[in-house]
Design a protein around this motif. Sequence first.
Motif, PDB file in Angstrom:
ATOM      1  N   ASP A  94       0.862  -1.176   0.000  1.00  0.00           N
ATOM      2  CA  ASP A  94       0.000   0.000   0.000  1.00  0.00           C
ATOM      3  C   ASP A  94       0.904   1.233   0.000  1.00  0.00           C
ATOM      4  OD1 ASP A  94      -1.170   2.056   2.264  1.00  0.00           O
ATOM      5  OD2 ASP A  94      -2.713   1.319   0.897  1.00  0.00           O
ATOM      6  N   GLY A  95       0.580   2.227  -0.806  1.00  0.00           N
ATOM      7  CA  GLY A  95       1.406   3.423  -0.907  1.00  0.00           C
ATOM      8  C   GLY A  95       1.551   4.187   0.396  1.00  0.00           C
ATOM      9  N   ILE A  96       0.531   4.160   1.226  1.00  0.00           N
ATOM     10  CA  ILE A  96       0.605   4.866   2.508  1.00  0.00           C
ATOM     11  C   ILE A  96       1.577   4.164   3.445  1.00  0.00           C
ATOM     12  CG2 ILE A  96      -0.708   5.556   4.552  1.00  0.00           C
ATOM     13  CD1 ILE A  96      -3.120   5.908   2.577  1.00  0.00           C
ATOM     14  N   ALA A  97       1.507   2.847   3.500  1.00  0.00           N
ATOM     15  CA  ALA A  97       2.453   2.083   4.323  1.00  0.00           C
ATOM     16  C   ALA A  97       3.877   2.292   3.815  1.00  0.00           C
ATOM     17  CB  ALA A  97       2.088   0.604   4.312  1.00  0.00           C
ATOM     18  N   LEU A  98       4.039   2.285   2.494  1.00  0.00           N
ATOM     19  CA  LEU A  98       5.362   2.493   1.906  1.00  0.00           C
ATOM     20  C   LEU A  98       5.894   3.884   2.235  1.00  0.00           C
ATOM     21  CD1 LEU A  98       7.703   1.543   0.121  1.00  0.00           C
ATOM     22  CD2 LEU A  98       6.417   2.415  -1.851  1.00  0.00           C
ATOM     23  N   ALA A  99       5.031   4.878   2.223  1.00  0.00           N
ATOM     24  CA  ALA A  99       5.466   6.248   2.517  1.00  0.00           C
ATOM     25  C   ALA A  99       6.125   6.338   3.883  1.00  0.00           C
ATOM     26  CB  ALA A  99       4.282   7.206   2.431  1.00  0.00           C
ATOM     27  N   SER A 100       5.560   5.684   4.892  1.00  0.00           N
ATOM     28  CA  SER A 100       6.169   5.753   6.217  1.00  0.00           C
ATOM     29  C   SER A 100       7.501   5.018   6.267  1.00  0.00           C
ATOM     30  CB  SER A 100       5.209   5.257   7.296  1.00  0.00           C
ATOM     31  OG  SER A 100       4.851   3.930   7.066  1.00  0.00           O
ATOM     32  N   VAL A 101       7.630   3.929   5.511  1.00  0.00           N
ATOM     33  CA  VAL A 101       8.904   3.207   5.442  1.00  0.00           C
ATOM     34  C   VAL A 101       9.963   4.077   4.762  1.00  0.00           C
ATOM     35  CG1 VAL A 101      10.068   1.222   4.376  1.00  0.00           C
ATOM     36  CG2 VAL A 101       7.845   0.920   5.471  1.00  0.00           C
ATOM     37  N   LEU A 102       9.594   4.713   3.652  1.00  0.00           N
ATOM     38  CA  LEU A 102      10.541   5.551   2.918  1.00  0.00           C
ATOM     39  C   LEU A 102      10.966   6.758   3.748  1.00  0.00           C
ATOM     40  CD1 LEU A 102       8.970   5.455  -0.654  1.00  0.00           C
ATOM     41  CD2 LEU A 102      10.946   4.163   0.187  1.00  0.00           C
ATOM     42  N   LYS A 103      10.035   7.367   4.456  1.00  0.00           N
ATOM     43  CA  LYS A 103      10.365   8.536   5.284  1.00  0.00           C
ATOM     44  C   LYS A 103      11.333   8.169   6.403  1.00  0.00           C
ATOM     45  CE  LYS A 103       7.546  11.878   6.203  1.00  0.00           C
ATOM     46  NZ  LYS A 103       7.387  13.173   5.582  1.00  0.00           N
ATOM     47  N   ALA A 104      11.335   6.906   6.821  1.00  0.00           N
ATOM     48  CA  ALA A 104      12.288   6.462   7.834  1.00  0.00           C
ATOM     49  C   ALA A 104      13.701   6.372   7.252  1.00  0.00           C
ATOM     50  CB  ALA A 104      11.867   5.110   8.405  1.00  0.00           C
ATOM     51  N   ILE A 105      13.811   6.187   5.946  1.00  0.00           N
ATOM     52  CA  ILE A 105      15.123   6.139   5.286  1.00  0.00           C
ATOM     53  C   ILE A 105      15.643   7.554   5.078  1.00  0.00           C
ATOM     54  CG2 ILE A 105      16.365   5.441   3.191  1.00  0.00           C
ATOM     55  CD1 ILE A 105      14.283   3.153   2.938  1.00  0.00           C
ATOM     56  N   HIS A 106      14.834   8.416   4.482  1.00  0.00           N
ATOM     57  CA  HIS A 106      15.139   9.840   4.289  1.00  0.00           C
ATOM     58  C   HIS A 106      13.875  10.614   4.645  1.00  0.00           C
ATOM     59  CE1 HIS A 106      18.884   9.076   2.192  1.00  0.00           C
ATOM     60  NE2 HIS A 106      18.252   8.224   1.396  1.00  0.00           N
ATOM     61  N   ALA A 107      13.992  11.561   5.517  1.00  0.00           N
ATOM     62  CA  ALA A 107      12.825  12.336   5.964  1.00  0.00           C
ATOM     63  C   ALA A 107      12.446  13.376   4.921  1.00  0.00           C
ATOM     64  CB  ALA A 107      13.111  12.990   7.304  1.00  0.00           C
ATOM     65  N   ALA A 108      12.084  12.897   3.744  1.00  0.00           N
ATOM     66  CA  ALA A 108      11.698  13.771   2.633  1.00  0.00           C
ATOM     67  C   ALA A 108      10.174  13.845   2.549  1.00  0.00           C
ATOM     68  CB  ALA A 108      12.277  13.232   1.324  1.00  0.00           C
ATOM     69  N   PRO A 109       9.649  14.933   1.980  1.00  0.00           N
ATOM     70  CA  PRO A 109       8.198  15.028   1.793  1.00  0.00           C
ATOM     71  C   PRO A 109       7.685  13.944   0.849  1.00  0.00           C
ATOM     72  CG  PRO A 109       9.303  17.086   1.175  1.00  0.00           C
ATOM     73  CD  PRO A 109      10.365  16.096   1.487  1.00  0.00           C
ATOM     74  N   VAL A 110       6.407  13.596   1.029  1.00  0.00           N
ATOM     75  CA  VAL A 110       5.763  12.574   0.206  1.00  0.00           C
ATOM     76  C   VAL A 110       4.548  13.182  -0.476  1.00  0.00           C
ATOM     77  CG1 VAL A 110       4.538  10.362   0.205  1.00  0.00           C
ATOM     78  CG2 VAL A 110       6.481  10.714   1.754  1.00  0.00           C
ATOM     79  N   LEU A 111       4.468  12.980  -1.791  1.00  0.00           N
ATOM     80  CA  LEU A 111       3.276  13.312  -2.563  1.00  0.00           C
ATOM     81  C   LEU A 111       2.590  11.989  -2.876  1.00  0.00           C
ATOM     82  CD1 LEU A 111       4.738  15.912  -5.093  1.00  0.00           C
ATOM     83  CD2 LEU A 111       3.793  16.312  -2.808  1.00  0.00           C
ATOM     84  N   LEU A 112       1.330  11.858  -2.520  1.00  0.00           N
ATOM     85  CA  LEU A 112       0.578  10.634  -2.766  1.00  0.00           C
ATOM     86  C   LEU A 112      -0.221  10.790  -4.050  1.00  0.00           C
ATOM     87  CD1 LEU A 112      -0.186   7.856  -1.552  1.00  0.00           C
ATOM     88  CD2 LEU A 112      -2.187   8.986  -0.560  1.00  0.00           C
ATOM     89  N   VAL A 113      -0.128   9.792  -4.932  1.00  0.00           N
ATOM     90  CA  VAL A 113      -0.812   9.796  -6.217  1.00  0.00           C
ATOM     91  C   VAL A 113      -1.863   8.690  -6.211  1.00  0.00           C
ATOM     92  CG1 VAL A 113      -0.528   9.510  -8.715  1.00  0.00           C
ATOM     93  CG2 VAL A 113       1.301  10.560  -7.362  1.00  0.00           C
ATOM     94  N   SER A 114      -3.070   9.018  -6.682  1.00  0.00           N
ATOM     95  CA  SER A 114      -4.095   7.989  -6.748  1.00  0.00           C
ATOM     96  C   SER A 114      -5.233   8.388  -7.672  1.00  0.00           C
ATOM     97  CB  SER A 114      -4.667   7.710  -5.356  1.00  0.00           C
ATOM     98  OG  SER A 114      -5.687   6.743  -5.446  1.00  0.00           O
ATOM     99  N   ALA A 115      -5.820   7.381  -8.286  1.00  0.00           N
ATOM    100  CA  ALA A 115      -7.041   7.581  -9.063  1.00  0.00           C
ATOM    101  C   ALA A 115      -8.263   7.434  -8.168  1.00  0.00           C
ATOM    102  CB  ALA A 115      -7.111   6.551 -10.195  1.00  0.00           C
ATOM    103  N   TYR A 116      -8.027   7.030  -6.914  1.00  0.00           N
ATOM    104  CA  TYR A 116      -9.116   6.772  -5.973  1.00  0.00           C
ATOM    105  C   TYR A 116      -9.223   7.901  -4.953  1.00  0.00           C
ATOM    106  CZ  TYR A 116      -7.981   2.234  -7.939  1.00  0.00           C
ATOM    107  OH  TYR A 116      -7.691   1.221  -8.801  1.00  0.00           O
ATOM    108  N   GLY A 117      -9.308   9.117  -5.417  1.00  0.00           N
ATOM    109  CA  GLY A 117      -9.310  10.279  -4.548  1.00  0.00           C
ATOM    110  C   GLY A 117     -10.371  10.262  -3.479  1.00  0.00           C
ATOM    111  N   GLU A 118     -11.546   9.764  -3.812  1.00  0.00           N
ATOM    112  CA  GLU A 118     -12.637   9.778  -2.839  1.00  0.00           C
ATOM    113  C   GLU A 118     -12.373   8.821  -1.677  1.00  0.00           C
ATOM    114  OE1 GLU A 118     -13.263   6.725  -5.866  1.00  0.00           O
ATOM    115  OE2 GLU A 118     -12.975   8.868  -6.037  1.00  0.00           O
ATOM    116  N   SER A 119     -11.505   7.828  -1.879  1.00  0.00           N
ATOM    117  CA  SER A 119     -11.236   6.879  -0.799  1.00  0.00           C
ATOM    118  C   SER A 119     -10.034   7.276   0.049  1.00  0.00           C
ATOM    119  CB  SER A 119     -11.013   5.475  -1.380  1.00  0.00           C
ATOM    120  OG  SER A 119      -9.815   5.447  -2.128  1.00  0.00           O
TER     121      SER A 119
END
Length: 117
Positions: A60-85
Amino acid sequence: MAVILYVEDHPPAQLLMQAIVESMTAHQLIVASTGAEAHSLAAAHSVDLYVVDLDLPDTDGIALASVLKAIHAAPVLLVSAYGESVKYESLKTLIHAYLPKPLDPTYVAEIIERTLA
């Protein structure tokens, strides 16, 4: 020059992001198709910005974002076609901004520049 890691498994979306970043001229784009590949690339590069698709084949992109931020504390832009969810308001501590699909090149470039400023 900023290093941007884009995690997206859809080749047309990868090509569009490459074109957007190339038009900006000041940044380097690294592309991963899976969460595992993104983890390896993040560990190997000094990443300034993550752009992560919500729906990936191995995570899941959200779970991955927290893992990646632990490697480098960089901002995350989330991309999705499922905006309403996507409950963006509840994710503001993890996600800097949300980019809806289909990607609008002008809007994406603007958000990238604003986030990196």
